[in-house]
Design a protein around this motif. Structure first.
Motif, mmCIF file in Angstrom:
data_model
loop_
_atom_site.group_PDB
_atom_site.id
_atom_site.type_symbol
_atom_site.label_atom_id
_atom_site.label_comp_id
_atom_site.label_asym_id
_atom_site.label_seq_id
_atom_site.Cartn_x
_atom_site.Cartn_y
_atom_site.Cartn_z
ATOM 1 N N ALA A 65 0.686 -2.710 11.722
ATOM 2 C CA ALA A 65 1.370 -3.481 10.762
ATOM 3 C C ALA A 65 0.534 -3.501 9.494
ATOM 4 O O ALA A 65 0.979 -3.437 8.403
ATOM 5 C CB ALA A 65 1.481 -4.761 11.296
ATOM 6 N N LEU A 67 -1.646 -1.016 8.557
ATOM 7 C CA LEU A 67 -1.484 0.091 8.077
ATOM 8 C C LEU A 67 -0.292 0.355 7.404
ATOM 9 O O LEU A 67 -0.490 0.961 6.457
ATOM 10 C CB LEU A 67 -1.779 1.447 9.249
ATOM 11 C CG LEU A 67 -3.099 1.282 9.825
ATOM 12 C CD1 LEU A 67 -3.142 2.295 10.907
ATOM 13 C CD2 LEU A 67 -4.207 1.851 8.693
ATOM 14 N N PHE A 68 0.728 -0.116 7.887
ATOM 15 C CA PHE A 68 2.112 0.067 7.455
ATOM 16 C C PHE A 68 2.357 -0.631 5.809
ATOM 17 O O PHE A 68 2.506 -0.004 5.119
ATOM 18 C CB PHE A 68 3.043 -0.540 8.212
ATOM 19 C CG PHE A 68 4.322 -1.100 7.441
ATOM 20 C CD1 PHE A 68 5.373 -0.130 7.023
ATOM 21 C CD2 PHE A 68 4.675 -2.320 6.958
ATOM 22 C CE1 PHE A 68 6.328 -0.488 6.549
ATOM 23 C CE2 PHE A 68 5.850 -2.581 6.376
ATOM 24 C CZ PHE A 68 6.729 -1.622 6.065
ATOM 25 N N PHE A 71 0.359 1.688 3.382
ATOM 26 C CA PHE A 71 1.065 3.117 3.039
ATOM 27 C C PHE A 71 2.327 2.573 2.445
ATOM 28 O O PHE A 71 2.858 3.527 1.703
ATOM 29 C CB PHE A 71 1.098 3.988 4.177
ATOM 30 C CG PHE A 71 -0.183 4.618 4.714
ATOM 31 C CD1 PHE A 71 -0.894 5.641 3.800
ATOM 32 C CD2 PHE A 71 -1.260 3.966 5.635
ATOM 33 C CE1 PHE A 71 -2.153 6.060 4.109
ATOM 34 C CE2 PHE A 71 -2.506 4.521 5.860
ATOM 35 C CZ PHE A 71 -2.759 5.593 5.235
ATOM 36 N N ASP A 72 2.985 1.774 2.852
ATOM 37 C CA ASP A 72 4.356 1.470 2.430
ATOM 38 C C ASP A 72 4.157 1.005 0.850
ATOM 39 O O ASP A 72 4.850 1.511 0.045
ATOM 40 C CB ASP A 72 4.903 0.298 3.175
ATOM 41 C CG ASP A 72 6.743 0.365 2.965
ATOM 42 O OD1 ASP A 72 6.903 1.477 3.206
ATOM 43 O OD2 ASP A 72 7.189 -0.554 2.539
#
Lengths: 119, 369
Positions: A65, A67-68, A71-72
């Motif tokens: 979550a 890392l998301f 990058f998001d």
């Protein structure tokens, strides 16, 4: 007033009504005869033991979550650039390359320390 | 009057997605039977055999939803009742709404009016699609959380991790598409694809962005949580994953959400990579074939052909997803995460970089006209 600006609210209300009818259908149409066995959560025939909400699960999911988010947000920043990038030309490309490079180094680091490994 | 037209367009978009969703339920059952050399669901009747004949094909179209809608609605003990109700709504509602921005045809000219066949004429259509598709994760995670069941919780957690992982690759694939067409407007993107390359080949997105298509399609399939990416509901491990504790119409809404997601991935692939409602060499006044041959057609017929072309392409990509679902075995969880983070993400990043550099190098020089 421009009617086409109402299209989104109209669509949203229509969809909401249809989905609500679908969700509530069996509450209205179905019969109800609750009993204890029916209300028990599924546990392959056994009685459920312990508290589910405090059930622990691997820390990997939290990591994913986090890392998301990184990058998001990176991707979100790329959309406005992608729309106007022909006007920005090489300058815009260089700026975006610098931004993405920082995150790409981050990805390489995360990869190297093994945060992307599932075992 | 204008309001009526807007209302009609919204209704048409909703009806298309509803029909496709229900039809897919039937196609999936019959299609899987075809693939596995079975007969599949083949008989139906009313009220325990009141009719003297077999309703046949109607069975999954009518009997499945009717049966589910009239089942008892069970909320398990200890469940959060409000969230248990909210989760199926949140799973399906954003998906239905997504379809409103997808253009299903060119303009319709009736009585001096020019009607754009797109329910919500949103400028930033791609952003709208991404925003709504990512809302779908709430339905999964809340459904798993609210049920007070271990299987459901595990399914919900797995589902959220999977969906957010693949969303990044999906978003990056779309960035490359936006770079190619220079706009976020889906109708505008489809119009751009009506041009020709070298005067012969239609300028469809697939010829500019084959890698983006691959990444987008795989990520889209992973978002829809179907085999080979069906870990959140893996029957052999988690019973039914996040909707284990659902019954009746709420469970059917989760099933419907699956099929609608298939339809949305197919619609987006069609719109962004395969020319949407464009028929090759068909313009508003008729066909202009590359050989110089022209066949004039009335504008109404051209519009109808466009809508038909969109639906046919939509059907092809829905069928492709069903084929893949019934052909490939399920991935292991580490393979799933590896594919998302270590394969698709770097490929999509490199694709964006190469697209941007090429687009600037070739600026002013264009193959499409």
């Amino acid at each position: 007033m421009d009617e086409s600006s109402l299209a989104l609210p109209i669509s949203a209300v229509l969809c909401a009504v249809v989905v609500a009818v679908m969700v509530g259908a069996s509450w209205v149409l179905g019969k109800r005869s609750p009993n204890r066995a029916k209300g028990a959560v599924f546990e392959a025939g056994n009685r459920a033991v312990g508290e589910v909400k405090s059930h622990r699960f691997p820390v990997k999911f939290y990591l994913t979550a986090i890392l998301f988010i990184v990058f998001d947000v990176e991707v979100v920043f790329m959309y406005p650039w992608a729309v106007v990038f022909r006007r920005l030309g090489w300058f815009g490309l260089a700026e975006m390359a610098a931004f993405v490079l920082v995150l790409a180094v981050g990805l390489a680091y995360v990869w190297k320390v093994g945060a992307l490994e599932w075992d | 009057m204008d309001l009526l037209i807007v209302f009609a367009k919204c209704l048409v978009a909703l009806l298309i997605v509803l029909q496709v969703g229900v039809l897919l339920l039937w196609v999936e059952r019959k299609g899987s039977a075809l693939i596995q050399d079975r007969v599949g669901a083949n008989r139906a009747n009313l009220f325990g055999g009141i009719l003297p004949f077999n309703l046949g094909i109607v069975n999954t179209l009518m009997a499945d939803p009717l049966k589910l809608f009239t089942k008892e609605d069970i909320v398990p003990e200890g469940a959060d009742r409000f969230l248990h109700w909210l989760a199926p709504f949140l799973a399906l509602f954003p998906l239905f709404l997504t379809f409103a921005v997808i253009p299903f045809g060119d303009v319709l000219e009736i009585g001096g009016r020019t009607i754009d066949l797109q329910a919500v004429e949103a400028g930033p259509g791609i952003l709208f699609v991404l925003a709504l598709v990512s809302l779908g994760v709430y339905g999964v995670v809340l459904g798993g959380w609210a049920s007070n069941s271990r299987y459901a919780l595990l399914g919900g957690i797995r589902g959220s991790a999977q969906m957010i992982s693949y969303e990044i690759a999906m978003g990056l694939a779309l960035v490359a598409v936006v770079l190619t067409f220079g706009t976020l407007d889906l109708q505008q993107i489809v119009r751009e694809q009506g041009k020709l390359m070298w005067g012969v080949v239609p300028a469809w997105g697939v010829f500019y962005q084959p890698l983006a298509l691959l990444v987008f399609f795989i990520a889209g399939m992973a978002e829809s949580k179907r085999a080979p990416f069906d870990l959140p509901e893996a029957e052999s491990e988690l019973i039914a994953g996040f909707f284990t504790e659902y019954s009746g119409s709420k469970q059917s809404v989760f099933m419907m959400a699956d099929f609608v997601e298939v339809a949305i991935v197919a619609a987006l692939v069609t719109t962004l990579f395969f020319g949407g409602w464009q028929v090759p060499w068909l313009y508003r006044d008729g066909f202009h074939l590359p050989g110089g041959l022209s066949i004039p057609l009335p504008s109404l017929l051209v519009t109808i052909l466009g809508v038909l072309a969109f639906l046919v392409k939509l059907g092809i990509f829905c069928w492709l997803q069903i084929l893949i679902r019934w052909t490939l075995p399920r991935l292991r969880y580490d393979q799933l995460m590896n594919l998302g983070w270590k394969r698709l993400l770097p490929i999509a990043l490199v694709n964006v970089a190469v697209t941007a550099v090429l687009a600037l190098l070739l600026q002013g020089w264009t193959v499409a006209s």
